[in-house]
Design a protein around this motif. Structure first.
Motif, mmCIF file in Angstrom:
data_model
loop_
_atom_site.group_PDB
_atom_site.id
_atom_site.type_symbol
_atom_site.label_atom_id
_atom_site.label_comp_id
_atom_site.label_asym_id
_atom_site.label_seq_id
_atom_site.Cartn_x
_atom_site.Cartn_y
_atom_site.Cartn_z
ATOM 1 N N GLU A 62 3.197 -8.024 9.727
ATOM 2 C CA GLU A 62 3.992 -7.077 10.511
ATOM 3 C C GLU A 62 3.115 -6.115 11.312
ATOM 4 O O GLU A 62 3.454 -5.730 12.425
ATOM 5 C CB GLU A 62 4.878 -6.300 9.528
ATOM 6 C CG GLU A 62 5.791 -5.297 10.129
ATOM 7 C CD GLU A 62 6.600 -4.564 9.069
ATOM 8 O OE1 GLU A 62 7.714 -4.137 9.408
ATOM 9 O OE2 GLU A 62 6.122 -4.401 7.927
ATOM 10 N N ALA A 63 1.964 -5.731 10.778
ATOM 11 C CA ALA A 63 1.081 -4.759 11.436
ATOM 12 C C ALA A 63 0.138 -5.390 12.456
ATOM 13 O O ALA A 63 -0.588 -4.675 13.144
ATOM 14 C CB ALA A 63 0.263 -4.019 10.377
ATOM 15 N N THR A 64 0.155 -6.701 12.584
ATOM 16 C CA THR A 64 -0.787 -7.357 13.489
ATOM 17 C C THR A 64 -0.534 -6.988 14.944
ATOM 18 O O THR A 64 -1.446 -6.535 15.644
ATOM 19 C CB THR A 64 -0.754 -8.879 13.303
ATOM 20 O OG1 THR A 64 -1.012 -9.188 11.922
ATOM 21 C CG2 THR A 64 -1.799 -9.564 14.168
ATOM 22 N N ALA A 65 0.674 -7.185 15.436
ATOM 23 C CA ALA A 65 0.962 -6.905 16.848
ATOM 24 C C ALA A 65 0.664 -5.454 17.231
ATOM 25 O O ALA A 65 0.052 -5.224 18.276
ATOM 26 C CB ALA A 65 2.403 -7.279 17.193
ATOM 27 N N PRO A 66 1.025 -4.462 16.413
ATOM 28 C CA PRO A 66 0.679 -3.087 16.791
ATOM 29 C C PRO A 66 -0.828 -2.821 16.805
ATOM 30 O O PRO A 66 -1.286 -1.893 17.467
ATOM 31 C CB PRO A 66 1.358 -2.235 15.718
ATOM 32 C CG PRO A 66 2.438 -3.073 15.160
ATOM 33 C CD PRO A 66 1.940 -4.492 15.265
#
Length: 167
Positions: A62-66
């Motif tokens: 979940e934190a990859t794109a940000p």
């Protein structure tokens, strides 16, 4: 955080999970160590960050794109050590398709809907890498081969890796 990474504090890291399922609150610190640490510190931080946002080199969270816009910012900065490693990590993120592959393998079965969230993470991460194309192109035009070669490699990965199909 200094002139680099100014908008890191605008991300709600504590509400996100990384690729291992752990809280993503440590990502800003890792980014800072990459931005402002010496080469050895940056190298260790990139390894740790890679484990958190692209586990095993092919599983995003979940934190990859940000995180991707900050990786691009760092990779495009001439002051940051280990730009090649950052570009390699971006290439891994761009190629990641673990969740889409799993969803495609279970299509039509009762488990296929369980991958919706994870496939959205992969799509968002790949889209974020594509959005940084102009930064990567700028690095690829460097006269320094140690910067230009990894950037050209990432551009090739981006060209060969197409957007995900609808599931």
């Amino acid at each position: 955080m200094g002139s680099l990474l100014r908008s890191v504090s605008g991300v709600r890291w504590g509400e996100l999970r990384d690729a291992t399922g752990a809280a993503a609150g440590g990502i800003p610190s890792l980014l800072s160590r990459i931005a402002y640490g010496d080469e050895d510190t940056a190298r260790v931080a990139i390894d740790d960050l890679g484990d958190a946002i692209c586990a095993l080199g092919f599983v995003v969270g979940e934190a990859t794109a940000p995180t991707v816009p900050f990786l691009l910012e760092l990779a495009g900065s001439p002051r940051v050590a280990c730009g090649a490693e950052l570009l390699d990590l971006l290439g891994d993120i761009c190629r990641a398709d673990q969740w889409h592959s799993a969803a495609a393998a279970t299509r039509g079965r009762q488990h296929d809907a369980s991958y919706q969230r994870q496939t959205a993470w992969e799509t968002a991460a790949r889209t974020a890498v594509y959005a940084g194309r102009s930064i990567v192109e700028g690095v690829a035009s460097s006269v320094r081969p140690e910067e230009a070669a990894p950037a050209r490699k990432l551009l090739q990965v981006m060209a060969e890796t197409r957007p995900f199909p609808e599931l």
